[in-house]
Scaffold this motif. Structure first.
Motif, PDB file in Angstrom:
ATOM      1  N   VAL A   1     -44.321 -37.809  24.857  1.00  0.00           N
ATOM      2  CA  VAL A   1     -44.777 -36.919  23.792  1.00  0.00           C
ATOM      3  C   VAL A   1     -44.376 -37.467  22.432  1.00  0.00           C
ATOM      4  O   VAL A   1     -45.214 -37.654  21.546  1.00  0.00           O
ATOM      5  CB  VAL A   1     -44.209 -35.498  23.965  1.00  0.00           C
ATOM      6  N   ALA A   2     -43.077 -37.725  22.247  1.00  0.00           N
ATOM      7  CA  ALA A   2     -42.600 -38.174  20.940  1.00  0.00           C
ATOM      8  C   ALA A   2     -41.232 -38.814  21.082  1.00  0.00           C
ATOM      9  O   ALA A   2     -40.509 -38.582  22.053  1.00  0.00           O
ATOM     10  CB  ALA A   2     -42.525 -37.007  19.964  1.00  0.00           C
ATOM     11  N   ARG A   3     -40.884 -39.622  20.101  1.00  0.00           N
ATOM     12  CA  ARG A   3     -39.589 -40.290  20.055  1.00  0.00           C
ATOM     13  C   ARG A   3     -39.114 -40.318  18.620  1.00  0.00           C
ATOM     14  O   ARG A   3     -39.913 -40.453  17.681  1.00  0.00           O
ATOM     15  CB  ARG A   3     -39.711 -41.719  20.578  1.00  0.00           C
ATOM     16  N   ILE A   4     -37.790 -40.188  18.448  1.00  0.00           N
ATOM     17  CA  ILE A   4     -37.212 -40.259  17.115  1.00  0.00           C
ATOM     18  C   ILE A   4     -36.046 -41.229  17.139  1.00  0.00           C
ATOM     19  O   ILE A   4     -35.256 -41.256  18.083  1.00  0.00           O
ATOM     20  CB  ILE A   4     -36.774 -38.858  16.619  1.00  0.00           C
ATOM     21  N   SER A   5     -35.948 -42.039  16.098  1.00  0.00           N
ATOM     22  CA  SER A   5     -34.894 -43.041  16.018  1.00  0.00           C
ATOM     23  C   SER A   5     -33.540 -42.387  15.767  1.00  0.00           C
ATOM     24  O   SER A   5     -33.437 -41.181  15.522  1.00  0.00           O
ATOM     25  CB  SER A   5     -35.217 -44.044  14.902  1.00  0.00           C
ATOM     26  N   ARG A   6     -32.506 -43.196  15.782  1.00  0.00           N
ATOM     27  CA  ARG A   6     -31.152 -42.679  15.683  1.00  0.00           C
ATOM     28  C   ARG A   6     -30.908 -41.873  14.420  1.00  0.00           C
ATOM     29  O   ARG A   6     -30.272 -40.824  14.457  1.00  0.00           O
ATOM     30  CB  ARG A   6     -30.167 -43.844  15.759  1.00  0.00           C
ATOM     31  N   ASN A   7     -31.407 -42.352  13.303  1.00  0.00           N
ATOM     32  CA  ASN A   7     -31.171 -41.630  12.050  1.00  0.00           C
ATOM     33  C   ASN A   7     -32.367 -40.771  11.642  1.00  0.00           C
ATOM     34  O   ASN A   7     -32.369 -40.191  10.551  1.00  0.00           O
ATOM     35  CB  ASN A   7     -30.848 -42.614  10.920  1.00  0.00           C
ATOM     36  N   GLY A   8     -33.361 -40.695  12.500  1.00  0.00           N
ATOM     37  CA  GLY A   8     -34.522 -39.868  12.225  1.00  0.00           C
ATOM     38  C   GLY A   8     -35.564 -40.513  11.337  1.00  0.00           C
ATOM     39  O   GLY A   8     -36.582 -39.890  11.019  1.00  0.00           O
ATOM     40  N   GLY A   9     -35.342 -41.750  10.939  1.00  0.00           N
ATOM     41  CA  GLY A   9     -36.249 -42.387  10.005  1.00  0.00           C
ATOM     42  C   GLY A   9     -37.560 -42.863  10.596  1.00  0.00           C
ATOM     43  O   GLY A   9     -38.547 -43.043   9.886  1.00  0.00           O
ATOM     44  N   ILE A  10     -37.579 -43.064  11.907  1.00  0.00           N
ATOM     45  CA  ILE A  10     -38.799 -43.556  12.564  1.00  0.00           C
ATOM     46  C   ILE A  10     -39.172 -42.580  13.667  1.00  0.00           C
ATOM     47  O   ILE A  10     -38.371 -42.292  14.550  1.00  0.00           O
ATOM     48  CB  ILE A  10     -38.583 -44.948  13.160  1.00  0.00           C
TER      49      ILE A  10
ATOM     50  N   VAL B   1     -28.135 -42.796  19.378  1.00  0.00           N
ATOM     51  CA  VAL B   1     -29.195 -43.011  20.359  1.00  0.00           C
ATOM     52  C   VAL B   1     -30.508 -42.419  19.862  1.00  0.00           C
ATOM     53  O   VAL B   1     -30.538 -41.382  19.199  1.00  0.00           O
ATOM     54  CB  VAL B   1     -28.836 -42.403  21.733  1.00  0.00           C
ATOM     55  N   ALA B   2     -31.586 -43.112  20.199  1.00  0.00           N
ATOM     56  CA  ALA B   2     -32.899 -42.538  19.973  1.00  0.00           C
ATOM     57  C   ALA B   2     -33.170 -41.503  21.063  1.00  0.00           C
ATOM     58  O   ALA B   2     -32.647 -41.605  22.173  1.00  0.00           O
ATOM     59  CB  ALA B   2     -33.963 -43.630  20.004  1.00  0.00           C
ATOM     60  N   VAL B   3     -33.959 -40.518  20.741  1.00  0.00           N
ATOM     61  CA  VAL B   3     -34.257 -39.433  21.663  1.00  0.00           C
ATOM     62  C   VAL B   3     -35.765 -39.314  21.844  1.00  0.00           C
ATOM     63  O   VAL B   3     -36.526 -39.431  20.887  1.00  0.00           O
ATOM     64  CB  VAL B   3     -33.686 -38.100  21.142  1.00  0.00           C
TER      65      VAL B   3
ATOM     66  N   ILE C   1     -32.574 -45.842  26.357  1.00  0.00           N
ATOM     67  CA  ILE C   1     -31.570 -46.822  26.741  1.00  0.00           C
ATOM     68  C   ILE C   1     -32.014 -48.242  26.378  1.00  0.00           C
ATOM     69  O   ILE C   1     -31.410 -49.212  26.816  1.00  0.00           O
ATOM     70  CB  ILE C   1     -31.252 -46.733  28.258  1.00  0.00           C
ATOM     71  N   VAL C   2     -33.080 -48.341  25.594  1.00  0.00           N
ATOM     72  CA  VAL C   2     -33.534 -49.632  25.091  1.00  0.00           C
ATOM     73  C   VAL C   2     -33.611 -49.573  23.576  1.00  0.00           C
ATOM     74  O   VAL C   2     -33.726 -48.493  22.992  1.00  0.00           O
ATOM     75  CB  VAL C   2     -34.909 -50.022  25.676  1.00  0.00           C
ATOM     76  N   MET C   3     -33.566 -50.713  22.934  1.00  0.00           N
ATOM     77  CA  MET C   3     -33.568 -50.749  21.484  1.00  0.00           C
ATOM     78  C   MET C   3     -34.964 -50.580  20.901  1.00  0.00           C
ATOM     79  O   MET C   3     -35.134 -50.031  19.817  1.00  0.00           O
ATOM     80  CB  MET C   3     -32.952 -52.062  20.989  1.00  0.00           C
ATOM     81  N   ASN C   4     -35.969 -51.082  21.611  1.00  0.00           N
ATOM     82  CA  ASN C   4     -37.316 -51.013  21.067  1.00  0.00           C
ATOM     83  C   ASN C   4     -37.915 -49.629  21.278  1.00  0.00           C
ATOM     84  O   ASN C   4     -37.422 -48.829  22.055  1.00  0.00           O
ATOM     85  CB  ASN C   4     -38.206 -52.052  21.761  1.00  0.00           C
ATOM     86  N   ILE C   5     -38.977 -49.348  20.559  1.00  0.00           N
ATOM     87  CA  ILE C   5     -39.682 -48.079  20.707  1.00  0.00           C
ATOM     88  C   ILE C   5     -40.449 -48.122  22.027  1.00  0.00           C
ATOM     89  O   ILE C   5     -41.328 -48.959  22.217  1.00  0.00           O
ATOM     90  CB  ILE C   5     -40.647 -47.852  19.532  1.00  0.00           C
ATOM     91  N   SER C   6     -40.111 -47.225  22.922  1.00  0.00           N
ATOM     92  CA  SER C   6     -40.727 -47.219  24.237  1.00  0.00           C
ATOM     93  C   SER C   6     -41.296 -45.848  24.568  1.00  0.00           C
ATOM     94  O   SER C   6     -40.707 -44.820  24.216  1.00  0.00           O
ATOM     95  CB  SER C   6     -39.714 -47.621  25.310  1.00  0.00           C
ATOM     96  N   ARG C   7     -42.423 -45.860  25.253  1.00  0.00           N
ATOM     97  CA  ARG C   7     -43.050 -44.628  25.752  1.00  0.00           C
ATOM     98  C   ARG C   7     -42.910 -44.523  27.270  1.00  0.00           C
ATOM     99  O   ARG C   7     -43.480 -43.618  27.877  1.00  0.00           O
ATOM    100  CB  ARG C   7     -44.534 -44.615  25.371  1.00  0.00           C
ATOM    101  N   ASP C   8     -42.145 -45.412  27.860  1.00  0.00           N
ATOM    102  CA  ASP C   8     -41.970 -45.478  29.301  1.00  0.00           C
ATOM    103  C   ASP C   8     -40.776 -44.639  29.718  1.00  0.00           C
ATOM    104  O   ASP C   8     -39.651 -44.907  29.283  1.00  0.00           O
ATOM    105  CB  ASP C   8     -41.756 -46.940  29.714  1.00  0.00           C
TER     106      ASP C   8
END
Length: 126
Positions: free
Chosen positions: A50-59, A34-36, A102-109
């Motif tokens: 504030v910030a988001r990180i992808s599942r493997n930390g790459g994005i 999961v992204a956090v 809980i979504v696949m795309n990068i979200s700030r919502d």
């Protein structure tokens, strides 16, 4: 239900640094899948991305207003995400929360995140 637990907040002076932690417990979801996201909320205001990180930390994705002062990271072996905050300002004062996307795309919502923790208070004095 799986919960994320934030820690590391405190009272600091302007210019100081803090590192917040977001630890996953339970077995409802696999942390590494999961992204956090990190959010913050000051009294009388809406919860702010504030910030988001992808599942493997790459994005990693950040709020434009941070000016490069914060860094998000994660250690999937420890089921923990981090938010390194440098050059803290009084306007950074807020309760900081982490949650899983809980979504696949990068979200700030905030509506696209779940399993919110109880938050950790960060107070920056001038």
């Amino acid at each position: 239900q799986e919960q994320l637990v934030e820690s590391g907040g405190g009272l600091v002076q302007a210019g100081d640094s803090l590192r917040l932690s977001c630890a996953a417990s339970g077995r409802t979801f696999i942390f590494s899948r999961v992204a956090v996201g990190w959010f913050r909320q000051a009294p009388g205001t809406e919860r702010q991305f504030v910030a988001r990180i992808s599942r493997n930390g790459g994005i990693t994705t950040y709020a434009d207003s941070l000016g490069g002062r914060f860094t998000i990271s994660r250690d999937n072996a420890e089921n923990t995400a981090y938010l390194q905050m440098n050059g803290l300002k009084p306007e950074d004062t807020a309760v900081y929360f982490c949650a899983r996307s809980i979504v696949m795309n990068i979200s700030r919502d905030p509506a696209h995140y779940n399993n919110w923790g109880q938050g950790t208070q960060v107070t920056v004095s001038s």
